[in-house]
Design a protein around this motif. Structure first.
Motif, PDB file in Angstrom:
ATOM      1  N   ARG A 223       9.835  36.729 -90.609  1.00  0.00           N
ATOM      2  CA  ARG A 223       8.769  37.713 -90.405  1.00  0.00           C
ATOM      3  C   ARG A 223       7.425  37.230 -90.962  1.00  0.00           C
ATOM      4  N   TRP A 224       7.452  36.637 -92.174  1.00  0.00           N
ATOM      5  CA  TRP A 224       6.196  36.176 -92.792  1.00  0.00           C
ATOM      6  C   TRP A 224       5.517  35.132 -91.913  1.00  0.00           C
ATOM      7  N   GLY A 231      -1.313  36.369 -86.327  1.00  0.00           N
ATOM      8  CA  GLY A 231      -2.642  36.670 -86.862  1.00  0.00           C
ATOM      9  C   GLY A 231      -3.719  35.692 -86.417  1.00  0.00           C
ATOM     10  N   PHE A 232      -3.304  34.491 -86.009  1.00  0.00           N
ATOM     11  CA  PHE A 232      -4.290  33.510 -85.561  1.00  0.00           C
ATOM     12  C   PHE A 232      -4.743  33.757 -84.117  1.00  0.00           C
ATOM     13  N   GLY A 233      -4.078  34.679 -83.425  1.00  0.00           N
ATOM     14  CA  GLY A 233      -4.468  34.995 -82.048  1.00  0.00           C
ATOM     15  C   GLY A 233      -4.455  33.768 -81.162  1.00  0.00           C
ATOM     16  N   ASP A 234      -5.602  33.496 -80.514  1.00  0.00           N
ATOM     17  CA  ASP A 234      -5.678  32.365 -79.582  1.00  0.00           C
ATOM     18  C   ASP A 234      -6.197  31.093 -80.241  1.00  0.00           C
ATOM     19  N   GLY A 243       1.074  25.679 -88.732  1.00  0.00           N
ATOM     20  CA  GLY A 243       2.443  25.349 -88.321  1.00  0.00           C
ATOM     21  C   GLY A 243       2.888  24.021 -88.894  1.00  0.00           C
ATOM     22  N   THR A 244       2.013  23.042 -88.835  1.00  0.00           N
ATOM     23  CA  THR A 244       2.359  21.709 -89.342  1.00  0.00           C
ATOM     24  C   THR A 244       2.623  21.757 -90.842  1.00  0.00           C
ATOM     25  N   GLU A 245       1.744  22.440 -91.539  1.00  0.00           N
ATOM     26  CA  GLU A 245       1.886  22.566 -92.999  1.00  0.00           C
ATOM     27  C   GLU A 245       3.218  23.241 -93.358  1.00  0.00           C
ATOM     28  N   THR A 246       3.573  24.296 -92.611  1.00  0.00           N
ATOM     29  CA  THR A 246       4.817  25.033 -92.860  1.00  0.00           C
ATOM     30  C   THR A 246       6.032  24.140 -92.647  1.00  0.00           C
TER      31      THR A 246
END
Length: 282
Positions: A223-224, A231-234, A243-246
């Motif tokens: 969920r997080w 939240g980043f939308g487009d 995404g890469t960092e995650t």
């Protein structure tokens, strides 16, 4: 299972391109990825006629380039002779590693009406009976449980059957929760399953696509992470960078915890995978 001394195995998954342009892109991306000297490239398998031919073409091209290749082979809906023919072909071109899968049920069919082999363990058995120990056999594992399993316990029993049939190692479905992977390893250990289980890693580049994919294959986007990406939308740049960092943090945790390597679902794009690779200094 958490062995530090075994050599870690890093590998990349490709899918057979549908067009000439796709093939050109694939060749370029493979050239970039191959500079990292992965243990092998795996190639996904489409059961239908033309998609199957594309798998063979991609596999043969990789082998011509002297790149170690592990074709996917799925058994659902196939008959025994067909599978034996494919195995004979792979043996003759020098393939020594396979990813043995059940494959997806064609929509609207039940298990009974499909083919000679309905489960991955039957496929592994057939390979080992016909070519004892010729191929290194990878099978699939589901840290968050197979979407069609009736219970986590049942899922583990199916997994154990694949190992008993002669699987050498496993690649997991992708996930974003390291705890799910470590818990899965603990459960495997309780069942005396001690083959290497390599985490499957999916880079995050496009949230809409990822959400659609994950719903289809039963992978949970925590969920997080979902909320953050939504939240980043487009803003594709922000999605990609977060995404890469995650995924880098996930990989670090998996490797620190003793994962025997990483298998990247590259989606035929070198850059997202290489960004993670470089950050991990592999």
């Amino acid at each position: 299972m958490h062995t530090e001394h075994q050599q870690r195995n890093f590998s990349f998954e490709l899918f057979p391109p549908k067009t000439e342009k796709g093939l050109e892109n694939l060749k370029q991306n493979v050239a970039e990825l191959n500079t990292k000297q992965p243990a092998y490239f795996s190639v996904t398998y489409g059961a239908g006629g033309s998609t199957r031919q594309r798998t063979f073409d991609t596999v043969e091209w990789l082998m011509d380039e002297q790149i170690t290749t592990a074709p996917h082979l799925s058994c659902i809906g196939a008959n025994r002779d067909e599978i034996l023919e494919i195995l004979e072909h792979y043996k003759s071109i020098g393939i020594r590693r396979l990813v043995a899968l059940r494959g997806d049920l064609p929509s609207g069919t039940g298990l009974g009406e499909l083919g000679d082999l309905n489960h991955a363990n039957q496929l592994v058995e057939l390979i080992q009976e016909t070519y004892p120990r010729l191929f290194h056999i990878e099978v699939a594992a589901y840290p968050e449980f197979h979407p069609q399993a009736s219970s986590p316990e049942q899922d583990l029993i199916y997994f154990k059957r694949k190992i008993e049939a002669g699987a050498d190692s496993a690649i997991t479905q992708y996930f974003y929760n390291a705890d799910a992977y470590f818990r899965f390893l603990d459960n495997c250990q309780k069942l005396q399953i001690d083959i290497p289980i390599v985490p499957g890693i999916m880079p995050i580049t496009n949230f809409t696509q990822l959400a659609r994919f994950s719903d289809a294959c039963g992978t949970e986007i925590p969920r997080w992470l979902r909320k953050r990406l939504e939240g980043f939308g487009d803003d594709l740049e922000a999605i990609r960078s977060y995404g890469t960092e995650t995924v880098i943090r996930l990989c670090e945790r998996l490797l620190e915890g003793g994962a025997p390597g990483l298998h990247f679902y590259t989606m035929n794009q070198a850059k997202p995978t290489l960004a993670i690779w470089q950050a991990l200094s592999l």
